[in-house]
Design a protein around this motif. Sequence first.
Motif, PDB file in Angstrom:
ATOM      1  N   ASP A  42      23.722  -0.203  -4.464  1.00  0.00           N
ATOM      2  CA  ASP A  42      24.932  -0.287  -5.297  1.00  0.00           C
ATOM      3  C   ASP A  42      24.887   0.701  -6.460  1.00  0.00           C
ATOM      4  O   ASP A  42      25.597   0.542  -7.448  1.00  0.00           O
ATOM      5  CB  ASP A  42      25.119  -1.704  -5.824  1.00  0.00           C
ATOM      6  N   GLY A  43      24.020   1.710  -6.337  1.00  0.00           N
ATOM      7  CA  GLY A  43      23.867   2.689  -7.396  1.00  0.00           C
ATOM      8  C   GLY A  43      22.766   2.360  -8.382  1.00  0.00           C
ATOM      9  O   GLY A  43      22.533   3.115  -9.333  1.00  0.00           O
ATOM     10  N   THR A  44      22.094   1.240  -8.179  1.00  0.00           N
ATOM     11  CA  THR A  44      21.010   0.844  -9.061  1.00  0.00           C
ATOM     12  C   THR A  44      19.730   0.637  -8.270  1.00  0.00           C
ATOM     13  O   THR A  44      19.741   0.515  -7.036  1.00  0.00           O
ATOM     14  CB  THR A  44      21.340  -0.449  -9.827  1.00  0.00           C
ATOM     15  N   PHE A  45      18.614   0.579  -9.011  1.00  0.00           N
ATOM     16  CA  PHE A  45      17.292   0.407  -8.411  1.00  0.00           C
ATOM     17  C   PHE A  45      16.591  -0.771  -9.072  1.00  0.00           C
ATOM     18  O   PHE A  45      16.874  -1.121 -10.219  1.00  0.00           O
ATOM     19  CB  PHE A  45      16.431   1.658  -8.630  1.00  0.00           C
ATOM     20  N   SER A  46      15.649  -1.344  -8.344  1.00  0.00           N
ATOM     21  CA  SER A  46      14.746  -2.335  -8.938  1.00  0.00           C
ATOM     22  C   SER A  46      13.337  -1.760  -8.914  1.00  0.00           C
ATOM     23  O   SER A  46      12.973  -1.014  -8.000  1.00  0.00           O
ATOM     24  CB  SER A  46      14.785  -3.659  -8.168  1.00  0.00           C
ATOM     25  N   ASP A  47      12.539  -2.098  -9.924  1.00  0.00           N
ATOM     26  CA  ASP A  47      11.170  -1.609 -10.005  1.00  0.00           C
ATOM     27  C   ASP A  47      10.302  -2.430  -9.051  1.00  0.00           C
ATOM     28  O   ASP A  47      10.016  -3.599  -9.300  1.00  0.00           O
ATOM     29  CB  ASP A  47      10.656  -1.717 -11.435  1.00  0.00           C
ATOM     30  N   ALA A  48       9.911  -1.787  -7.945  1.00  0.00           N
ATOM     31  CA  ALA A  48       9.114  -2.477  -6.931  1.00  0.00           C
ATOM     32  C   ALA A  48       7.637  -2.104  -7.019  1.00  0.00           C
ATOM     33  O   ALA A  48       6.873  -2.398  -6.096  1.00  0.00           O
ATOM     34  CB  ALA A  48       9.650  -2.141  -5.536  1.00  0.00           C
ATOM     35  N   SER A  49       7.231  -1.475  -8.115  1.00  0.00           N
ATOM     36  CA  SER A  49       5.855  -0.992  -8.233  1.00  0.00           C
ATOM     37  C   SER A  49       4.847  -2.127  -8.079  1.00  0.00           C
ATOM     38  O   SER A  49       3.844  -1.981  -7.365  1.00  0.00           O
ATOM     39  CB  SER A  49       5.651  -0.316  -9.593  1.00  0.00           C
ATOM     40  N   GLY A  50       5.117  -3.242  -8.734  1.00  0.00           N
ATOM     41  CA  GLY A  50       4.196  -4.370  -8.664  1.00  0.00           C
ATOM     42  C   GLY A  50       4.222  -5.064  -7.323  1.00  0.00           C
ATOM     43  O   GLY A  50       3.179  -5.292  -6.699  1.00  0.00           O
ATOM     44  N   SER A  51       5.414  -5.409  -6.845  1.00  0.00           N
ATOM     45  CA  SER A  51       5.519  -6.150  -5.584  1.00  0.00           C
ATOM     46  C   SER A  51       5.042  -5.323  -4.396  1.00  0.00           C
ATOM     47  O   SER A  51       4.533  -5.861  -3.408  1.00  0.00           O
ATOM     48  CB  SER A  51       6.967  -6.597  -5.360  1.00  0.00           C
ATOM     49  N   ALA A  52       5.195  -3.990  -4.472  1.00  0.00           N
ATOM     50  CA  ALA A  52       4.772  -3.134  -3.363  1.00  0.00           C
ATOM     51  C   ALA A  52       3.279  -2.848  -3.391  1.00  0.00           C
ATOM     52  O   ALA A  52       2.715  -2.387  -2.396  1.00  0.00           O
ATOM     53  CB  ALA A  52       5.544  -1.816  -3.390  1.00  0.00           C
ATOM     54  N   GLY A  53       2.627  -3.093  -4.528  1.00  0.00           N
ATOM     55  CA  GLY A  53       1.184  -2.913  -4.614  1.00  0.00           C
ATOM     56  C   GLY A  53       0.733  -1.593  -5.200  1.00  0.00           C
ATOM     57  O   GLY A  53      -0.473  -1.363  -5.334  1.00  0.00           O
ATOM     58  N   VAL A  54       1.668  -0.720  -5.592  1.00  0.00           N
ATOM     59  CA  VAL A  54       1.250   0.596  -6.079  1.00  0.00           C
ATOM     60  C   VAL A  54       0.888   0.583  -7.558  1.00  0.00           C
ATOM     61  O   VAL A  54       0.202   1.487  -8.047  1.00  0.00           O
ATOM     62  CB  VAL A  54       2.326   1.670  -5.801  1.00  0.00           C
ATOM     63  N   ALA A  55       1.341  -0.406  -8.291  1.00  0.00           N
ATOM     64  CA  ALA A  55       1.103  -0.438  -9.734  1.00  0.00           C
ATOM     65  C   ALA A  55      -0.349  -0.739 -10.072  1.00  0.00           C
ATOM     66  O   ALA A  55      -0.806  -0.443 -11.175  1.00  0.00           O
ATOM     67  CB  ALA A  55       2.013  -1.470 -10.400  1.00  0.00           C
ATOM     68  N   GLY A  56      -1.072  -1.324  -9.139  1.00  0.00           N
ATOM     69  CA  GLY A  56      -2.447  -1.734  -9.419  1.00  0.00           C
ATOM     70  C   GLY A  56      -3.460  -0.614  -9.369  1.00  0.00           C
ATOM     71  O   GLY A  56      -4.629  -0.828  -9.699  1.00  0.00           O
ATOM     72  N   ARG A  57      -3.054   0.579  -8.935  1.00  0.00           N
ATOM     73  CA  ARG A  57      -3.978   1.702  -8.841  1.00  0.00           C
ATOM     74  C   ARG A  57      -3.582   2.772  -9.834  1.00  0.00           C
ATOM     75  O   ARG A  57      -2.395   3.054 -10.015  1.00  0.00           O
ATOM     76  CB  ARG A  57      -3.963   2.294  -7.421  1.00  0.00           C
ATOM     77  N   THR A  58      -4.550   3.390 -10.484  1.00  0.00           N
ATOM     78  CA  THR A  58      -4.283   4.478 -11.414  1.00  0.00           C
ATOM     79  C   THR A  58      -4.971   5.740 -10.930  1.00  0.00           C
ATOM     80  O   THR A  58      -6.033   5.696 -10.294  1.00  0.00           O
ATOM     81  CB  THR A  58      -4.772   4.148 -12.829  1.00  0.00           C
ATOM     82  N   GLY A  59      -4.349   6.862 -11.236  1.00  0.00           N
ATOM     83  CA  GLY A  59      -4.898   8.164 -10.888  1.00  0.00           C
ATOM     84  C   GLY A  59      -4.103   9.234 -11.598  1.00  0.00           C
ATOM     85  O   GLY A  59      -2.910   9.057 -11.877  1.00  0.00           O
ATOM     86  N   ALA A  60      -4.730  10.343 -11.897  1.00  0.00           N
ATOM     87  CA  ALA A  60      -4.035  11.433 -12.573  1.00  0.00           C
ATOM     88  C   ALA A  60      -3.169  12.163 -11.551  1.00  0.00           C
ATOM     89  O   ALA A  60      -3.531  13.196 -11.009  1.00  0.00           O
ATOM     90  CB  ALA A  60      -5.044  12.377 -13.222  1.00  0.00           C
ATOM     91  N   GLY A  61      -1.985  11.593 -11.286  1.00  0.00           N
ATOM     92  CA  GLY A  61      -1.139  12.044 -10.184  1.00  0.00           C
ATOM     93  C   GLY A  61      -0.484  13.386 -10.447  1.00  0.00           C
ATOM     94  O   GLY A  61       0.027  13.652 -11.532  1.00  0.00           O
ATOM     95  N   MET A  62      -0.456  14.233  -9.406  1.00  0.00           N
ATOM     96  CA  MET A  62       0.132  15.571  -9.509  1.00  0.00           C
ATOM     97  C   MET A  62       1.176  15.837  -8.426  1.00  0.00           C
ATOM     98  O   MET A  62       2.254  16.336  -8.699  1.00  0.00           O
ATOM     99  CB  MET A  62      -0.973  16.622  -9.419  1.00  0.00           C
ATOM    100  N   GLY A  63       0.851  15.572  -7.176  1.00  0.00           N
ATOM    101  CA  GLY A  63       1.761  15.869  -6.069  1.00  0.00           C
ATOM    102  C   GLY A  63       1.978  14.664  -5.197  1.00  0.00           C
ATOM    103  O   GLY A  63       1.158  13.739  -5.162  1.00  0.00           O
ATOM    104  N   VAL A  64       3.101  14.652  -4.448  1.00  0.00           N
ATOM    105  CA  VAL A  64       3.405  13.540  -3.560  1.00  0.00           C
ATOM    106  C   VAL A  64       4.183  14.042  -2.354  1.00  0.00           C
ATOM    107  O   VAL A  64       5.009  14.958  -2.472  1.00  0.00           O
ATOM    108  CB  VAL A  64       4.203  12.434  -4.301  1.00  0.00           C
ATOM    109  N   VAL A  65       3.897  13.441  -1.195  1.00  0.00           N
ATOM    110  CA  VAL A  65       4.655  13.746   0.012  1.00  0.00           C
ATOM    111  C   VAL A  65       4.774  12.461   0.824  1.00  0.00           C
ATOM    112  O   VAL A  65       3.833  11.667   0.907  1.00  0.00           O
ATOM    113  CB  VAL A  65       3.977  14.864   0.835  1.00  0.00           C
ATOM    114  N   ALA A  66       5.959  12.232   1.387  1.00  0.00           N
ATOM    115  CA  ALA A  66       6.225  11.031   2.185  1.00  0.00           C
ATOM    116  C   ALA A  66       6.363  11.422   3.648  1.00  0.00           C
ATOM    117  O   ALA A  66       7.081  12.370   3.974  1.00  0.00           O
ATOM    118  CB  ALA A  66       7.496  10.343   1.696  1.00  0.00           C
TER     119      ALA A  66
END
Length: 615
Positions: A276-300
């Motif tokens: 609907d033009g908006t987003f929800s923060d799924a970082s926690g529920s998806a499991g990605v928020a629990g890891r930290t790293g000095a992120g630079m690049g990303v590819v899906a």
Amino acid sequence: MELALQRCVRDGSKSSGRTPRIHRLKLRSRVLVGSSLMALVIVLAGCSSPGPPEETAALLTDLGAESGFEFTHINGMTGEYFFPEMMGSGIAVFDADNDGDLDIYVVQGGPLSSDDGEIGSGGFPGDRLFRNDLVSLGGGAGTLGFHDITAASGIHGTGYGMGVAAGDYDDDGWTDLYVTNLGSNQLLRNQGLAEDGTVSFRDVTIEAGVDDSRWSTSAAFLDFDGDGFLDLYVVNYVDFRVAANKLCRAANGKRDYCGPQSYTPEGDSLFRNLGDGTFSDASGSAGVAGRTGAGMGVVAADFDGDGRTDIYVANDQTRNFLWINRGDGTFEDTGFLAGCATNMDGRAEASMGVDAGDIDNDGDEDLFMTHLRHETNTMFLNDGSALFEDVTFRTRVGAPSLGLTGFGTALFDYDNDGWLDLAAVGGAVFDIEERAAAGDPFPLDQPNILLRNSGVVAGMVKFDDVSSRGGPGFTIPEVSRGLATGDLDNDGDLDLAVSNNNGPARVLLNRVGQDRPWLGLSLLDRVGGRPVLGARAELRRRGSATLWRHSRSDGSYCSAKDPRVVFGLGGGSDVELLVVRWPDGSTESWPPPPLGEYTTVIKGSGEALPGDDSR
């Protein structure tokens, strides 16, 4: 069924200085029935690429300022050695105004103040949008050239810029932009053409719910849940504040830039598109928020072949992430067990840029990433189940990068022989001592790398260093950061856009690929709709290896590329069937698309192939 075609008729070659003419039409295709739908071409793993063209001219040439593309990045260096100064910035190649040719967005830096940690104002130029006038809206021939339309577009960069991602998040047929910054990011919604024909953008960051106020670098639009709407993954670097800038020194005792290990690494963000033009923060529920790293690049990409989009994150001096999509809204980081979190020695490297593609033409997504000086760039080959082998030295990609620091990178078939070649651009992040001793005020510039894929030889894909033939963009040292690919002149080969830190951005025009057989695809969700990022296109050929390519706009470092798919066919141009696997798991086939043209393929218009998996 219908196959919508966008036909590119060449009025001349690049060397003639003339440009292609674009026509749009719709043709009714024949219906394929019977066993031909399931025809397979066996991959000839021992086949190698034809030799490089016998010519002495540069493979890619700098388009130059005469094209109207003039942009100089300002990193704001003041002698305080603020960490972000030598890290930016990125570049995007995308069709902003839907006129059939590619425009360019360049991310700007700016002065940093130790007093308030904010970007200086007072006439600072900010990010820029350049319209490509190769082809008019009416489809007539034009001159390859660019015009700065930033002011008219309503774009106003509000932060110290780092990167940019491109994707149609609201599914209205117009490509939007997500700009990452040191501080709050920006979602720029493309509102289409105004009455005067100017494309306009509006900052909708807050209302869409996608702000991330940390130091973000790269970002990627992807449909991780298969609902037809683009979600957003945002890579964050380290916890840096200008007011708390740290003092770091080189081995000789002189002050120098700090590295990521001087600061606390951050976690990434994953925003789920609600449609609907908006987003929800799924970082926690998806499991990605629990890891930290000095992120630079990303590819899906779909690394394990299960039809779901996974995510690979390149981290700087911390282990890289391989987020495997479980299909229930969650991800699992399998990078360590999969063999792609570190190099073959088990050491985390300074990963900067990353790209994915079928390097060895066996039907799965392999990985390539750039690293710090005195390390090497790294290549991982996928066995098809998301288990990777470090083949950096066996493929000959390591040695050319040993003394260089890499950032942006691209897997692209520059000579259209059917094998993905490699470009890697960069420049040092710590002062090169001999240059600093000589009084160089910015002693970081280094040459870039161009590697040609020679195909599989004795069971392993091999690369040859052709940087010396790459033209000024590969032989003249600069401090390069962003790299994006796209067919800027619509002649059937991929050109490069390069952003340089504290220097001019470049457009490098491909001079060789258009001379071999090719075909291009725009994979859309509907007529007039958006590119389906993550769609996998397969060309089955008679007597030659099957080829696989994916539609995506992510990868590299802080940059976004054209999502159109270009197949270089080399000597194997007898195409038998086109098969597309969409992110929702459905698979369709079409008769062979015409050569030398861009064909628009509409989801749902092909022959359904339930359960087909040719790999």
